[in-house]
Design a protein around this motif. Structure first.
Motif, PDB file in Angstrom:
ATOM      1  N   ILE A 117       1.001 -10.337  -2.215  1.00 41.23           N
ATOM      2  CA  ILE A 117      -0.855 -10.430  -2.638  1.00 41.23           C
ATOM      3  C   ILE A 117      -0.924 -11.551  -2.810  1.00 41.23           C
ATOM      4  CG2 ILE A 117       0.535  -9.831  -5.130  1.00 41.23           C
ATOM      5  CD1 ILE A 117      -2.789  -8.659  -5.805  1.00 41.23           C
ATOM      6  N   ASN A 118      -2.644 -11.985  -3.351  1.00 46.78           N
ATOM      7  CA  ASN A 118      -3.149 -13.423  -3.351  1.00 46.78           C
ATOM      8  C   ASN A 118      -3.724 -13.100  -4.796  1.00 46.78           C
ATOM      9  OD1 ASN A 118      -4.549 -15.841  -3.538  1.00 46.78           O
ATOM     10  ND2 ASN A 118      -6.411 -15.006  -2.183  1.00 46.78           N
ATOM     11  N   ASN A 119      -2.403 -13.614  -5.632  1.00 48.51           N
ATOM     12  CA  ASN A 119      -2.970 -13.582  -7.116  1.00 48.51           C
ATOM     13  C   ASN A 119      -3.797 -14.366  -7.257  1.00 48.51           C
ATOM     14  OD1 ASN A 119      -0.587 -15.147  -6.027  1.00 48.51           O
ATOM     15  ND2 ASN A 119      -0.282 -14.932  -8.604  1.00 48.51           N
ATOM     16  N   HIS A 140       5.905  -6.933   0.512  1.00 46.45           N
ATOM     17  CA  HIS A 140       4.639  -6.182   0.046  1.00 46.45           C
ATOM     18  C   HIS A 140       4.234  -7.990  -0.758  1.00 46.45           C
ATOM     19  CE1 HIS A 140       1.672  -3.564  -2.127  1.00 46.45           C
ATOM     20  NE2 HIS A 140       1.203  -4.431  -1.746  1.00 46.45           N
ATOM     21  N   ASP A 147      -4.223  -7.861  -1.163  1.00 51.50           N
ATOM     22  CA  ASP A 147      -2.958  -7.332  -0.773  1.00 51.50           C
ATOM     23  C   ASP A 147      -2.250  -7.590   0.467  1.00 51.50           C
ATOM     24  OD1 ASP A 147      -3.692  -5.287  -1.328  1.00 51.50           O
ATOM     25  OD2 ASP A 147      -1.667  -4.057  -1.441  1.00 51.50           O
ATOM     26  N   THR A 148      -1.485  -7.320   1.452  1.00 44.44           N
ATOM     27  CA  THR A 148      -1.259  -6.765   2.392  1.00 44.44           C
ATOM     28  C   THR A 148       0.458  -6.626   2.569  1.00 44.44           C
ATOM     29  OG1 THR A 148      -1.584  -7.382   4.938  1.00 44.44           O
ATOM     30  CG2 THR A 148      -0.556  -9.631   3.490  1.00 44.44           C
ATOM     31  N   HIS A 149       0.798  -6.232   3.777  1.00 44.95           N
ATOM     32  CA  HIS A 149       1.963  -5.752   3.835  1.00 44.95           C
ATOM     33  C   HIS A 149       2.879  -7.334   4.823  1.00 44.95           C
ATOM     34  CE1 HIS A 149       2.012  -2.124   1.819  1.00 44.95           C
ATOM     35  NE2 HIS A 149       2.937  -2.466   1.793  1.00 44.95           N
ATOM     36  N   VAL A 180       4.993  -8.422  -4.824  1.00 44.07           N
ATOM     37  CA  VAL A 180       4.651  -7.112  -5.603  1.00 44.07           C
ATOM     38  C   VAL A 180       5.877  -6.059  -5.994  1.00 44.07           C
ATOM     39  CG1 VAL A 180       3.296  -4.374  -5.616  1.00 44.07           C
ATOM     40  CG2 VAL A 180       2.261  -6.326  -4.200  1.00 44.07           C
TER      41      VAL A 180
END
Length: 244
Positions: free
Chosen positions: A111-113, A109, A147-149, A87
């Protein structure tokens, strides 16, 4: 004297067998050291292959480099790798000072884009540089655009200096995917951070105080201002008829 330049009967299959044998020997002729073979396989296949996966394919093919390459490409070409992006790019902002042997954590941070959900078993690990004693972190199977951290617990090195660590996401089979993630840490002498904070406090204490404006609590602010203006406008030597 008669010279026969043509191949003798039955020699065709023998020549082919010799060529196959020579090719197999040539593929492993560079070295027989297993560590070096792993490094050669990683170099040939790029950053998408980690150490454990390279060793697995070489061992599966009796440490034959050419056969290991073919086996890996046959499996990976039939499997589409997941997608991941950061991110925020941490390279520009992540350069922190820390004392030796101090526990800290790094958070990315991500994300699966991609259009597909991540397969189960994906994890993050250090792929290059100093791992800061950070271990493998298993990730959830993120859905598209979820998304995830990612949090990794680390410990600073014992010796002062500048250290960096490169982390990558991996599939369950060990194939790297997504953006690389970096940690850049400057380890300073013990006690340097406390000294820096003390100097900062002294600088704040030595700052010039803000000038205070005298104010009469018995006079409203606006009337007091008008009183000052009338005093400034009064003629020199004349009487002041202001009732204040």
């Amino acid at each position: 004297m008669d010279v026969n330049n043509g191949p003798s009967e039955g020699s065709g299959n023998g020549t082919m067998d010799i060529e196959q044998s020579l090719l197999q020997q040539f593929s492993c002729m560079g070295t027989t050291d297993k560590e070096e073979l792993v490094q050669q396989l990683q170099k040939l296949l790029g950053s998408s292959l980690n150490y454990s996966t390279a060793a697995f394919f070489l061992d599966m093919n009796n440490w034959n480099l050419q056969a290991a390459i073919c086996s890996y490409l046959d499996i990976e070409n039939s499997t589409k790798l997941p997608s991941m992006t950061l991110v925020q790019d941490p390279v520009a902002s992540e350069s922190e000072s820390i004392e030796p042997n101090v526990s800290f954590q790094k958070v990315w941070h991500i994300i699966n884009n991609g259009p597909d959900q991540w397969p189960t078993g994906c994890y993050a690990q250090c792929s290059d540089g100093n791992s800061f004693n950070g271990g493998r972190v298993v990730l959830p199977p993120l859905k598209p655009f979820e998304d995830t951290h990612l949090t990794v617990h680390m410990v600073s090195p014992p010796t002062p200096g500048v250290y960096q660590s490169k982390w990558r996401l991996c599939t369950e089979k060990g194939a790297y995917f997504g953006d690389p993630m970096w940690v850049i840490v400057t380890v300073v002498e013990e006690g340097t951070m406390a000294l820096t904070q003390q100097l900062s406090s002294f600088s704040e204490l030595g700052a010039s105080p803000q000038p205070e404006v005298a104010h009469n609590p018995f006079i409203p602010q606006r009337s007091h201002l008008e009183h000052t203006q009338l005093q400034d406008a009064a003629p020199q030597g004349g009487r002041d008829y202001n009732m204040w």
